[in-house]
Design an enzyme around this catalytic site. Structure first.
Site, mmCIF file in Angstrom:
data_model
loop_
_atom_site.group_PDB
_atom_site.id
_atom_site.type_symbol
_atom_site.label_atom_id
_atom_site.label_comp_id
_atom_site.label_asym_id
_atom_site.label_seq_id
_atom_site.Cartn_x
_atom_site.Cartn_y
_atom_site.Cartn_z
ATOM 1 N N GLU A 1 7.435 -12.007 -21.971
ATOM 2 C CA GLU A 1 7.081 -10.620 -21.658
ATOM 3 C C GLU A 1 5.880 -10.155 -22.496
ATOM 4 O OE1 GLU A 1 7.660 -8.791 -19.305
ATOM 5 O OE2 GLU A 1 7.266 -6.758 -19.966
ATOM 6 N N ASN B 1 1.293 -0.273 6.054
ATOM 7 C CA ASN B 1 1.696 -1.021 4.873
ATOM 8 C C ASN B 1 2.481 -2.217 5.362
ATOM 9 O OD1 ASN B 1 2.742 -1.876 2.439
ATOM 10 N ND2 ASN B 1 4.205 -0.206 2.240
ATOM 11 N N GLY B 2 2.113 -3.409 4.946
ATOM 12 C CA GLY B 2 2.816 -4.611 5.407
ATOM 13 C C GLY B 2 1.811 -5.636 5.888
ATOM 14 N N TRP C 1 -3.825 -1.932 -1.334
ATOM 15 C CA TRP C 1 -3.937 -3.150 -2.141
ATOM 16 C C TRP C 1 -4.266 -4.244 -1.148
ATOM 17 C CZ3 TRP C 1 -1.605 -7.981 -2.702
ATOM 18 C CH2 TRP C 1 -1.819 -8.630 -3.922
ATOM 19 N N LYS D 1 2.432 -8.841 -20.828
ATOM 20 C CA LYS D 1 1.802 -7.542 -21.118
ATOM 21 C C LYS D 1 0.354 -7.756 -21.531
ATOM 22 C CE LYS D 1 3.959 -5.480 -19.557
ATOM 23 N NZ LYS D 1 5.134 -5.779 -18.853
ATOM 24 N N CYS E 1 0.855 -1.163 0.000
ATOM 25 C CA CYS E 1 0.000 0.000 0.000
ATOM 26 C C CYS E 1 0.897 1.220 0.000
ATOM 27 C CB CYS E 1 -0.842 0.020 1.259
ATOM 28 S SG CYS E 1 -1.697 -1.523 1.573
ATOM 29 N N GLU F 1 -1.799 -8.911 -18.466
ATOM 30 C CA GLU F 1 -1.890 -7.891 -17.407
ATOM 31 C C GLU F 1 -2.917 -6.818 -17.727
ATOM 32 O OE1 GLU F 1 2.195 -6.777 -15.143
ATOM 33 O OE2 GLU F 1 2.238 -6.453 -17.293
ATOM 34 N N ARG G 1 1.276 1.724 -5.860
ATOM 35 C CA ARG G 1 1.474 0.717 -4.822
ATOM 36 C C ARG G 1 0.189 -0.019 -4.469
ATOM 37 N NH1 ARG G 1 6.443 1.740 -2.232
ATOM 38 N NH2 ARG G 1 5.825 0.397 -0.536
ATOM 39 N N LYS H 1 1.779 -1.879 -8.914
ATOM 40 C CA LYS H 1 3.069 -1.679 -9.580
ATOM 41 C C LYS H 1 4.189 -2.312 -8.770
ATOM 42 C CE LYS H 1 5.806 0.648 -12.528
ATOM 43 N NZ LYS H 1 5.946 -0.214 -13.717
ATOM 44 N N HIS I 1 4.942 -29.910 -27.818
ATOM 45 C CA HIS I 1 4.875 -30.713 -26.588
ATOM 46 C C HIS I 1 3.669 -30.318 -25.744
ATOM 47 C CE1 HIS I 1 8.706 -32.417 -27.666
ATOM 48 N NE2 HIS I 1 9.171 -31.187 -27.849
#
Ligand code: G6P
Length: 615
Positions: free
Chosen positions: A488, A100-101, A74, A492, A2, A495, A27, A610, A511
Site C-alpha cells: 500500500e 458510461n460503459g 475517463w 500511494k 465516467c 499513484e 469517476r 477513483k 531474491h
C-alpha cells in the site's frame, strides 16, 4: 468509466450539471462536456482536461435551458480530446447522448451504419451508440411522444456491452431517456424536477429521493414525471428510497487537498467503523449486517477475500489477521483474476468482496461469479447506495464518509479495522479467550488517540520527503501483517508522485530485488516491534551495506533502530493486528508531501480514476 448527470426541471440546467459533474470527477477527468436543449435546439460544449476547463468555456458562452445532459470522461476508446469528449451526437446532430460503459460490438455496429452511408467523426464506441439510436429515431416514422424511448430501446436490443446512458433529441425537447446495463444510473426525484446520474453524490444536494435503475431498465422523464420500461419485460417497478447524504461532508474545508483532509479524518473514520460494534460484556464484536447466525459463522471453514487496488491490500492484511485470530484459512485474490478463475468454492466458503465505492467493475464481476455458483457473498463497502451494497447478501459498512481523493486513505484503515472486528468475532467463536477478546477491544479503542499522535508528525514527514525529492525509484518492505502495508505504501507513492515504487515481503529482498538497491533508491522498512523485528533489521543492514538509504517505520521508544535507518517515522506501540492501521499513516503522509513537493495533482493524479467501472 465516467460520470453522468442529467437534469429536466424548471431551473437552469447548466449550473446544476456543472456542480454534479464536480461531485463525479472521481469517476474520471480526462475531458467533460454538456448539452442543453432550449428553444434554439441542441447546444453542446465540451473540453479536454478538468472540469475547470469546461467551466471556463461555459462562463464565456453559457448554455441556457432547463433540460441538459453532461459527462466527465475517463478515456476507454479514443484519446482524451475535445472531439472524443461526451456528449456525442448522431449523424443528424439533433440527438445527443452521454454514456458510461463499453459497447463491445461497436465495430460491427459501426460497419453496419457505415454501409448505410453514415460517416463517423470520432473513434469512440459512444458515437456509434448515438448514431444507432439516431438511426432508429429517424426510421420510426411516428409522431409519438415515445419516439426517443422507442429508439433507445430498439438500439439497445442490438448492443452487447455495458451502459449507463442518457439520450435527448431536439425534436422532443421535453424528454430525456436513461438506460442501464452494468454501469450505474440513479433517478433523482425532486419537486418539479428530475435528475439522472451515475451516483447519488451528484444530486444529493437537490433531492434525497432516489431510485436505482436495474440492469435493462429504461426510464423516460418528461415534464409530467417519469415512466419505467424494461428491455427484458421485467414488470417490477422502481424501488424508491431516501438517501442520507450530507453534501457538505464532501467539502474541502481548510485543507489544501482532499487527500490530506481524508488522512486527517482517520481519527474519526476509525471510530465510525467501530461504533456500536464492540460487545464489552461478551468481549467480542457484533456485526449484525453480516446476516449470519452464530451457527453459520461457526461453520465457515474458508474465506476468500477479493477486491482491487487499495481494497485488495486491506484484504491482504485481513488475511493475516483472520488466520491468526480465528484460525480460518483465508485466500486472497484480485477480483479481476477471481472472476475468471474456476475457484473451487463450497457451501462453507465465505466470499468477502471489498470496495470503497462499491462500483468497481471487477469486484462486482467477482461477486456475481461467486453468487452464480451459489456462494454466500458479503461485502465491506463505504458507499451504502452502491451496486455492491445492493447485490451482496450482507456485509459491513465502513461509514468513512465520502472519500474524494483518488488515492484511497481513510477507506483503507476502515477496511483493516473491520477485519480486526471480524477476526475478533470469529476468533471468540473458536479459540480466543474472554481476556484475549478484552485485550483486543482495548487495542481497538486505543486507535483514535494513537492515530492523532501520528498525524502530529506530518511536518516531520514533510521534511523527510523534501530530503528524498530527487529520487527516481523506491522500495517498500514488510512482513506478515506489514506486508500489505508495504504494498500500500508503494501504491500511494507511485499513484500520486509518479515515482517508481515496489512493495515486497522483506525476505524477498535477497531474491532479486537487492539488485535495484543503490544510492538513489531508498528503501522503506515496516519494522515495528513484532516477531519479525530482528529479521527486518538484518535486511536493513543488507541494504545499508549496498549504499541504499533506509527509512524505517518503527515503534516509539525504539532507539536502536536509529543505528540502522537514516530516517525514522515512529508509531505508538500496538499489537500486530492493529499496528498496520498505524504504520500505513506515515506512508500516506510521506507520499502526500512528496507529491506536493513535486508539484503533482495530488487529488487527481494522471491517468487514474477513483472508481474503475470498466473491466
Ligand atoms: C481505483 C482507485 C484505487 C482503488 C481501487 C479500488 O484503482 O484508483 O484507489 O483502491 O480503484 O476501488 P474500490 O472503490 O473498489 O475500493
Amino acid at each position: 468509466m465516467c460520470g453522468i448527470v442529467a437534469y429536466l426541471g424548471d431551473k437552469e440546467a447548466q449550473p446544476l450539471l456543472l456542480e454534479g459533474l464536480r461531485r463525479l470527477e472521481y469517476r474520471g477527468y480526462d475531458s467533460s462536456g454538456i448539452a442543453v436543449l432550449n428553444g434554439k435546439g441542441l447546444e453542446i460544449t465540451k473540453r479536454v482536461g478538468r472540469i475547470d476547463q469546461l467551466e471556463r468555456a461555459l462562463n464565456s458562452h453559457p448554455l441556457h435551458g432547463s433540460l441538459g445532459i453532461s459527462h466527465t470522461r475517463w478515456a476507454t476508446h479514443g484519446k482524451a480530446t475535445d472531439i472524443n469528449a461526451h456528449p456525442h451526437t448522431d449523424a443528424s446532430g439533433k440527438l445527443a447522448i452521454v454514456h458510461n460503459g463499453i459497447i463491445e460490438n461497436y465495430g460491427v455496429l459501426k460497419k453496419k451504419l457505415q454501409d448505410k452511408g453514415l460517416q463517423f467523426r470520432t473513434e469512440t464506441d459512444t458515437e456509434v451508440l448515438a448514431y444507432l439510436i439516431g438511426f432508429h429515431f429517424d426510421a420510426l416514422d411516428v409522431e409519438t411522444g415515445n419516439r426517443l424511448e422507442m429508439a433507445v430501446m430498439e438500439a439497445l436490443r442490438e448492443v452487447t456491452g455495458t451502459y449507463g446512458l442518457v439520450a435527448v433529441h431536439q425534436d422532443q425537447p421535453d424528454v430525456m431517456v436513461g438506460a442501464r446495463r452494468g454501469s450505474p444510473l440513479v433517478l433523482g426525484i425532486g419537486q418539479h424536477e428530475h435528475f439522472l446520474a451515475s451516483d447519488t453524490a451528484a444530486i444529493a444536494a437537490h433531492t434525497q429521493t432516489v431510485a436505482h435503475l436495474r440492469d435493462f431498465d429504461v426510464v423516460t422523464v418528461d415534464r409530467q414525471g417519469y415512466r419505467l420500461k424494461s428491455l427484458t419485460h421485467n414488470k417490477a417497478g422502481l424501488e424508491i428510497s431516501q438517501i442520507n447524504y450530507d453534501a457538505g461532508e464532501a467539502d474541502l474545508g481548510d485543507f489544501p487537498h482532499y487527500m490530506l483532509k481524508e488522512i486527517f479524518e482517520q481519527t474519526l473514520s476509525i471510530q465510525n467503523a467501530v461504533r456500536g460494534r464492540l460487545n464489552l460484556e461478551e468481549c467480542t464484536a457484533q456485526l449484525g449486517g453480516l446476516n449470519l447466525t452464530p451457527q453459520e459463522l461457526r461453520e465457515i471453514d474458508r474465506i476468500v477475500i477479493t477486491g482491487c487496488g487499495t481494497a485488495l491490500h486491506a484484504g491482504l492484511v485481513g488475511e493475516y489477521i483472520i488466520e491468526s485470530l480465528a484460525h480460518v484459512p483465508v485466500e486472497i485474490d484480485w477480483a479481476s483474476e477471481f472472476r475468471l478463475r474456476n475457484s473451487p468454492l463450497d457451501r462453507r466458503t465465505l466470499v468477502l468482496a471489498i470496495s470503497q465505492s462499491g462500483e468497481t467493475e471487477d469486484t462486482l464481476g467477482a461477486l456475481r461469479e461467486a453468487k452464480r455458483k451459489g456462494h454466500r457473498v458479503l461485502g465491506i463497502c463505504n458507499n451504502v447506495a452502491s451496486t455492491l451494497a445492493r447485490e451482496t447478501d450482507g456485509g459491513v459498512y465502513m461509514y468513512a464518509g465520502p472519500e474524494i481523493s483518488v488515492a484511497a486513505t481513510k477507506s483503507f484503515t476502515s477496511q483493516v479495522v473491520i477485519f480486526v472486528l471480524l477476526g475478533l468475532l470469529l476468533g471468540r467463536m473458536r479459540f480466543l479467550s474472554a481476556s484475549q477478546g478484552r485485550e483486543m477491544i482495548a487495542a481497538i479503542e486505543a486507535l483514535p488517540d494513537q492515530i492523532t499522535s501520528i498525524l502530529k508528525q506530518s511536518d516531520h514527514i514533510r521534511r523527510i520527503a523534501e530530503k528524498y525529492r530527487d529520487i527516481d525509484s523506491m522500495l517498500f518492505f514488510g512482513r506478515q501483517m506489514q506486508y500489505g502495508i508495504a504494498l500500500e505504501g508503494a501504491l500511494k507513492m507511485k499513484e500520486i508522485t509518479y515515482i517508481h515504487a515496489e512493495g515486497h515481503p522483506t525476505a524477498e529482498l535477497k531474491h532479486g530485488i537487492i539488485a535495484l538497491v543503490d544510492e538513489k533508491t531508498p528503501s522503506v522498512f515496516l519494522c515495528p516491534k513484532d516477531g519479525a523485528y530482528d529479521k527486518n533489521v538484518n535486511n536493513m543492514q543488507q541494504v545499508k551495506a549496498r549504499k541504499g538509504s533506509v527509512i524505517a517505520v518503527a515503534t516509539e521508544g525504539d532507539e536502536d533502530i536509529l543505528q540502522h535507518a537514516d530516517d525514522v517515522f515512529y508509531i505508538p506501540e500496538a499489537p500486530e493486528y492493529t499496528a498496520p492501521i498505524l504504520s500505513v499513516i506515515p506512508l500516506q503522509l510521506f507520499a502526500y508531501h512528496m507529491a506536493v513537493i513535486l508539484g503533482r495533482d495530488v487529488d487527481k493524479p494522471r491517468n487514474l480514476a477513483k472508481s474503475v467501472t470498466v473491466p
